[in-house]
Design a protein around this motif. Sequence first.
Motif, PDB file in Angstrom:
ATOM      1  N   LEU A   1      89.921  56.545 -30.680  1.00  0.00           N
ATOM      2  CA  LEU A   1      91.224  56.067 -31.137  1.00  0.00           C
ATOM      3  C   LEU A   1      91.156  55.344 -32.471  1.00  0.00           C
ATOM      4  O   LEU A   1      92.185  54.871 -32.966  1.00  0.00           O
ATOM      5  N   SER A   2      89.995  55.261 -33.090  1.00  0.00           N
ATOM      6  CA  SER A   2      89.844  54.444 -34.299  1.00  0.00           C
ATOM      7  C   SER A   2      90.762  54.868 -35.447  1.00  0.00           C
ATOM      8  O   SER A   2      91.197  53.987 -36.212  1.00  0.00           O
TER       9      SER A   2
ATOM     10  N   VAL B   1      98.112  57.998 -24.251  1.00  0.00           N
ATOM     11  CA  VAL B   1      96.892  58.816 -24.262  1.00  0.00           C
ATOM     12  C   VAL B   1      96.299  58.922 -22.860  1.00  0.00           C
ATOM     13  O   VAL B   1      95.085  58.988 -22.677  1.00  0.00           O
ATOM     14  N   ARG B   2      97.178  58.948 -21.870  1.00  0.00           N
ATOM     15  CA  ARG B   2      96.708  59.128 -20.503  1.00  0.00           C
ATOM     16  C   ARG B   2      96.073  60.506 -20.346  1.00  0.00           C
ATOM     17  O   ARG B   2      96.453  61.460 -21.008  1.00  0.00           O
ATOM     18  N   GLY B   3      95.090  60.587 -19.446  1.00  0.00           N
ATOM     19  CA  GLY B   3      94.465  61.868 -19.161  1.00  0.00           C
ATOM     20  C   GLY B   3      93.548  62.380 -20.243  1.00  0.00           C
ATOM     21  O   GLY B   3      93.292  63.582 -20.316  1.00  0.00           O
TER      22      GLY B   3
ATOM     23  N   TYR C   1      88.659  53.006 -24.832  1.00  0.00           N
ATOM     24  CA  TYR C   1      89.424  52.592 -23.650  1.00  0.00           C
ATOM     25  C   TYR C   1      89.522  51.067 -23.554  1.00  0.00           C
ATOM     26  O   TYR C   1      90.613  50.526 -23.312  1.00  0.00           O
ATOM     27  N   ARG C   2      88.404  50.381 -23.749  1.00  0.00           N
ATOM     28  CA  ARG C   2      88.371  48.949 -23.481  1.00  0.00           C
ATOM     29  C   ARG C   2      88.674  48.079 -24.701  1.00  0.00           C
ATOM     30  O   ARG C   2      89.153  46.946 -24.554  1.00  0.00           O
ATOM     31  N   ILE C   3      88.415  48.590 -25.893  1.00  0.00           N
ATOM     32  CA  ILE C   3      88.553  47.750 -27.089  1.00  0.00           C
ATOM     33  C   ILE C   3      89.632  48.264 -28.034  1.00  0.00           C
ATOM     34  O   ILE C   3      90.532  47.516 -28.430  1.00  0.00           O
ATOM     35  N   LEU C   4      89.568  49.551 -28.395  1.00  0.00           N
ATOM     36  CA  LEU C   4      90.491  50.052 -29.414  1.00  0.00           C
ATOM     37  C   LEU C   4      91.924  50.170 -28.903  1.00  0.00           C
ATOM     38  O   LEU C   4      92.869  49.846 -29.636  1.00  0.00           O
TER      39      LEU C   4
ATOM     40  N   VAL D   1      97.405  54.089 -21.131  1.00  0.00           N
ATOM     41  CA  VAL D   1      96.152  54.789 -20.858  1.00  0.00           C
ATOM     42  C   VAL D   1      96.063  55.019 -19.354  1.00  0.00           C
ATOM     43  O   VAL D   1      96.803  54.424 -18.574  1.00  0.00           O
ATOM     44  N   SER D   2      95.163  55.875 -18.933  1.00  0.00           N
ATOM     45  CA  SER D   2      94.970  56.108 -17.508  1.00  0.00           C
ATOM     46  C   SER D   2      94.478  54.851 -16.818  1.00  0.00           C
ATOM     47  O   SER D   2      93.800  54.011 -17.430  1.00  0.00           O
ATOM     48  N   GLU D   3      94.796  54.729 -15.542  1.00  0.00           N
ATOM     49  CA  GLU D   3      94.160  53.686 -14.751  1.00  0.00           C
ATOM     50  C   GLU D   3      92.651  53.932 -14.764  1.00  0.00           C
ATOM     51  O   GLU D   3      92.182  55.057 -14.910  1.00  0.00           O
TER      52      GLU D   3
END
Length: 224
Positions: free
Chosen positions: A104-105, A118-120, A128-131, A144-146
């Motif tokens: 995702l940068s 941006v799910r899936g 996922y965790r930072i950007l 985002v997805s679970e």
Amino acid sequence: MDPSLAQAISQETGQQQPFSLELLQSVTYLHVSYARNLEHLSACRNLEILQLIGCDPVDLSQLGKLPMLATLVVQFSNLKNLAGVEHFPSLRRLIAGMNRIQDLSPLLSGPKLRRLDVRGNPLSENSYRILAPQVQEKGARVSVSEELDWKMTLELQRHGLPYCFYKAHDGTRLCRPGLALTDMPDLSHPIVAREELANLLDQNPDEVPKLFDRMDLMPTTLGP
């Protein structure tokens, strides 16, 4: 011109090929399904809304500069890279569920989004965790997805299965983004419980592709 793209332009304008440059520049909305070549989209410089469903490949850097584009929907397609998003300075909504995006940068230095989905996607751990939270801090509402669904998509990729696992209104589903494995990647998404899929991957991953042939698993309604 790709036949699917030409069909979309004809449906929007009521005209048939060949299309004049003046006509292409008058188009502000397009819904394109199953296109394999999008290079002529660059002539539609005044597009405001663009929907790409089940297209393959999708390379944002090859779409040209679309200065008026405010909404871009790319779903069930083979979008791997968000490089080129800077060519859409007016972009406010990017709906890109069920693709093959990992990074995702490019969004951090791209247009200021208000909505990102941006799910899936097989997002990297960093994305996922930072950007994704960083994009949200810039003012976008981010979906985002679970975590367990995201990890399942990554697990599928690890087994060499280019599928996406996502949550729909009627349960969790599998899809095959892009046109490599199906001609209509937005359809026929088997409903599969996460636990069942995890067991298959653990015990017999070769059985996972057969889920797409199971009519008893097919949803009775369209759409995620």
